[in-house]
Design a protein around this motif. Structure first.
Motif, PDB file in Angstrom:
ATOM      1  N   ALA A  76     116.137 -41.566  34.719  1.00  0.00           N
ATOM      2  CA  ALA A  76     116.169 -42.905  34.126  1.00  0.00           C
ATOM      3  C   ALA A  76     117.124 -42.983  32.939  1.00  0.00           C
ATOM      4  O   ALA A  76     117.673 -44.047  32.655  1.00  0.00           O
ATOM      5  CB  ALA A  76     114.764 -43.311  33.681  1.00  0.00           C
ATOM      6  N   THR A  77     117.354 -41.862  32.264  1.00  0.00           N
ATOM      7  CA  THR A  77     118.181 -41.849  31.055  1.00  0.00           C
ATOM      8  C   THR A  77     119.655 -41.587  31.351  1.00  0.00           C
ATOM      9  O   THR A  77     120.528 -42.243  30.787  1.00  0.00           O
ATOM     10  CB  THR A  77     117.660 -40.779  30.078  1.00  0.00           C
ATOM     11  N   ILE A  78     119.936 -40.631  32.222  1.00  0.00           N
ATOM     12  CA  ILE A  78     121.316 -40.220  32.498  1.00  0.00           C
ATOM     13  C   ILE A  78     121.854 -41.042  33.662  1.00  0.00           C
ATOM     14  O   ILE A  78     121.222 -41.130  34.710  1.00  0.00           O
ATOM     15  CB  ILE A  78     121.372 -38.721  32.826  1.00  0.00           C
ATOM     16  N   PRO A  79     123.020 -41.668  33.488  1.00  0.00           N
ATOM     17  CA  PRO A  79     123.588 -42.481  34.574  1.00  0.00           C
ATOM     18  C   PRO A  79     123.787 -41.664  35.857  1.00  0.00           C
ATOM     19  O   PRO A  79     124.011 -40.459  35.820  1.00  0.00           O
ATOM     20  CB  PRO A  79     124.939 -42.931  34.013  1.00  0.00           C
ATOM     21  N   ALA A  80     123.722 -42.348  36.977  1.00  0.00           N
ATOM     22  CA  ALA A  80     123.799 -41.687  38.294  1.00  0.00           C
ATOM     23  C   ALA A  80     125.163 -41.067  38.562  1.00  0.00           C
ATOM     24  O   ALA A  80     125.291 -40.237  39.457  1.00  0.00           O
ATOM     25  CB  ALA A  80     123.462 -42.685  39.386  1.00  0.00           C
ATOM     26  N   ARG A  81     126.176 -41.421  37.797  1.00  0.00           N
ATOM     27  CA  ARG A  81     127.512 -40.864  38.034  1.00  0.00           C
ATOM     28  C   ARG A  81     127.646 -39.423  37.558  1.00  0.00           C
ATOM     29  O   ARG A  81     128.665 -38.785  37.769  1.00  0.00           O
ATOM     30  CB  ARG A  81     128.573 -41.730  37.381  1.00  0.00           C
ATOM     31  N   TYR A  82     126.605 -38.888  36.909  1.00  0.00           N
ATOM     32  CA  TYR A  82     126.639 -37.521  36.404  1.00  0.00           C
ATOM     33  C   TYR A  82     125.722 -36.610  37.208  1.00  0.00           C
ATOM     34  O   TYR A  82     124.640 -37.007  37.599  1.00  0.00           O
ATOM     35  CB  TYR A  82     126.163 -37.452  34.942  1.00  0.00           C
ATOM     36  N   TYR A  83     126.174 -35.373  37.417  1.00  0.00           N
ATOM     37  CA  TYR A  83     125.287 -34.288  37.813  1.00  0.00           C
ATOM     38  C   TYR A  83     124.770 -33.702  36.515  1.00  0.00           C
ATOM     39  O   TYR A  83     125.483 -33.682  35.513  1.00  0.00           O
ATOM     40  CB  TYR A  83     126.035 -33.197  38.564  1.00  0.00           C
ATOM     41  N   TYR A  84     123.538 -33.222  36.524  1.00  0.00           N
ATOM     42  CA  TYR A  84     123.035 -32.598  35.300  1.00  0.00           C
ATOM     43  C   TYR A  84     122.186 -31.384  35.628  1.00  0.00           C
ATOM     44  O   TYR A  84     121.686 -31.217  36.729  1.00  0.00           O
ATOM     45  CB  TYR A  84     122.239 -33.585  34.444  1.00  0.00           C
ATOM     46  N   ASN A  85     122.066 -30.523  34.640  1.00  0.00           N
ATOM     47  CA  ASN A  85     121.170 -29.388  34.681  1.00  0.00           C
ATOM     48  C   ASN A  85     120.501 -29.310  33.315  1.00  0.00           C
ATOM     49  O   ASN A  85     121.173 -29.140  32.304  1.00  0.00           O
ATOM     50  CB  ASN A  85     121.922 -28.097  34.978  1.00  0.00           C
ATOM     51  N   PHE A  86     119.190 -29.473  33.288  1.00  0.00           N
ATOM     52  CA  PHE A  86     118.407 -29.439  32.056  1.00  0.00           C
ATOM     53  C   PHE A  86     117.516 -28.209  32.109  1.00  0.00           C
ATOM     54  O   PHE A  86     116.747 -28.034  33.055  1.00  0.00           O
ATOM     55  CB  PHE A  86     117.554 -30.704  31.929  1.00  0.00           C
ATOM     56  N   THR A  87     117.653 -27.335  31.119  1.00  0.00           N
ATOM     57  CA  THR A  87     116.893 -26.094  31.101  1.00  0.00           C
ATOM     58  C   THR A  87     116.260 -25.913  29.732  1.00  0.00           C
ATOM     59  O   THR A  87     116.888 -26.187  28.715  1.00  0.00           O
ATOM     60  CB  THR A  87     117.799 -24.888  31.409  1.00  0.00           C
ATOM     61  N   VAL A  88     115.019 -25.451  29.731  1.00  0.00           N
ATOM     62  CA  VAL A  88     114.296 -25.167  28.493  1.00  0.00           C
ATOM     63  C   VAL A  88     114.080 -23.653  28.425  1.00  0.00           C
ATOM     64  O   VAL A  88     113.544 -23.062  29.358  1.00  0.00           O
ATOM     65  CB  VAL A  88     112.938 -25.906  28.448  1.00  0.00           C
ATOM     66  N   TYR A  89     114.526 -23.054  27.316  1.00  0.00           N
ATOM     67  CA  TYR A  89     114.382 -21.617  27.083  1.00  0.00           C
ATOM     68  C   TYR A  89     113.444 -21.390  25.905  1.00  0.00           C
ATOM     69  O   TYR A  89     113.380 -22.203  24.983  1.00  0.00           O
ATOM     70  CB  TYR A  89     115.730 -20.978  26.733  1.00  0.00           C
ATOM     71  N   LEU A  90     112.750 -20.285  25.920  1.00  0.00           N
ATOM     72  CA  LEU A  90     111.927 -19.893  24.787  1.00  0.00           C
ATOM     73  C   LEU A  90     112.848 -19.387  23.687  1.00  0.00           C
ATOM     74  O   LEU A  90     113.651 -18.493  23.910  1.00  0.00           O
ATOM     75  CB  LEU A  90     110.930 -18.811  25.199  1.00  0.00           C
ATOM     76  N   ASP A  91     112.746 -19.953  22.504  1.00  0.00           N
ATOM     77  CA  ASP A  91     113.630 -19.613  21.393  1.00  0.00           C
ATOM     78  C   ASP A  91     112.805 -19.067  20.236  1.00  0.00           C
ATOM     79  O   ASP A  91     113.130 -19.280  19.079  1.00  0.00           O
ATOM     80  CB  ASP A  91     114.415 -20.860  20.966  1.00  0.00           C
ATOM     81  N   ASP A  92     111.728 -18.395  20.558  1.00  0.00           N
ATOM     82  CA  ASP A  92     110.802 -17.923  19.541  1.00  0.00           C
ATOM     83  C   ASP A  92     110.249 -16.576  19.990  1.00  0.00           C
ATOM     84  O   ASP A  92     110.208 -16.270  21.180  1.00  0.00           O
ATOM     85  CB  ASP A  92     109.657 -18.936  19.391  1.00  0.00           C
ATOM     86  N   VAL A  93     109.800 -15.773  19.038  1.00  0.00           N
ATOM     87  CA  VAL A  93     109.191 -14.497  19.382  1.00  0.00           C
ATOM     88  C   VAL A  93     107.778 -14.733  19.910  1.00  0.00           C
ATOM     89  O   VAL A  93     107.296 -14.006  20.760  1.00  0.00           O
ATOM     90  CB  VAL A  93     109.124 -13.583  18.140  1.00  0.00           C
ATOM     91  N   ARG A  94     107.163 -15.794  19.431  1.00  0.00           N
ATOM     92  CA  ARG A  94     105.790 -16.108  19.829  1.00  0.00           C
ATOM     93  C   ARG A  94     105.831 -17.171  20.928  1.00  0.00           C
ATOM     94  O   ARG A  94     106.191 -18.320  20.678  1.00  0.00           O
ATOM     95  CB  ARG A  94     105.030 -16.641  18.615  1.00  0.00           C
TER      96      ARG A  94
END
Length: 146
Positions: A76-94
């Motif tokens: 809904a946010t990114i226009p359809a003319r784009y391919y996207y890759n959204f990734t969430v990484y752990l950025d903490d020791v805990r």
């Protein structure tokens, strides 16, 4: 007379080298277009990371594997003319309580349009954010025009 022929041939060789180098370089319009895509990636990612409801969706996806909700929000946010890759990484020791065994820099969630799209040499943005339990994550968004 021989030096005239040698001079002519060397001029042709130098001209061919300059032509090959200038043809290999990206055009200024391409560079400006890539800057625009990168700016869009950062704008979208910063806006979403400051939205508490989106961060709640990310937390639910990290703990409950509900990446469908993230995909719906990004579609809904990114226009359809784009391919996207959204990734969430752990950025903490805990790690978060729901992912006790996760190591630092582990991939927690990944969503792409179209399915299976992997970011190559594309415009990417990365932002650090906090989940509600205080866990720090790094969210990366890669955009590309097909």
């Amino acid at each position: 007379m021989r030096w005239v022929i040698e001079l002519g041939l060397s001029a042709i060789v130098v001209g061919c080298i300059f032509y090959a180098l200038s043809a290999a370089l990206p055009s200024p319009t391409y560079i400006a277009s890539e800057r625009e895509v990168t700016a869009n990636a950062y704008f979208v990612l910063l806006r979403l990371s400051s939205d508490p409801s989106f961060m709640a969706v990310v937390e639910r996806a990290v703990c409950g594997d509900r990446s469908v909700d993230i995909r719906a929000t990004l579609d809904a946010t990114i226009p359809a003319r784009y391919y996207y890759n959204f990734t969430v990484y752990l950025d903490d020791v805990r790690p978060p309580a729901c992912r006790v065994c996760a190591d630092w820099s582990a991939k927690l969630v990944s969503v792409a349009r179209p399915n299976g799209y992997r970011a190559g040499s594309v415009s990417a943005a990365a932002v650090s954010a906090l989940l509600s339990d205080g866990t720090r994550v790094r969210m990366a968004l890669s955009l590309e025009r097909p």
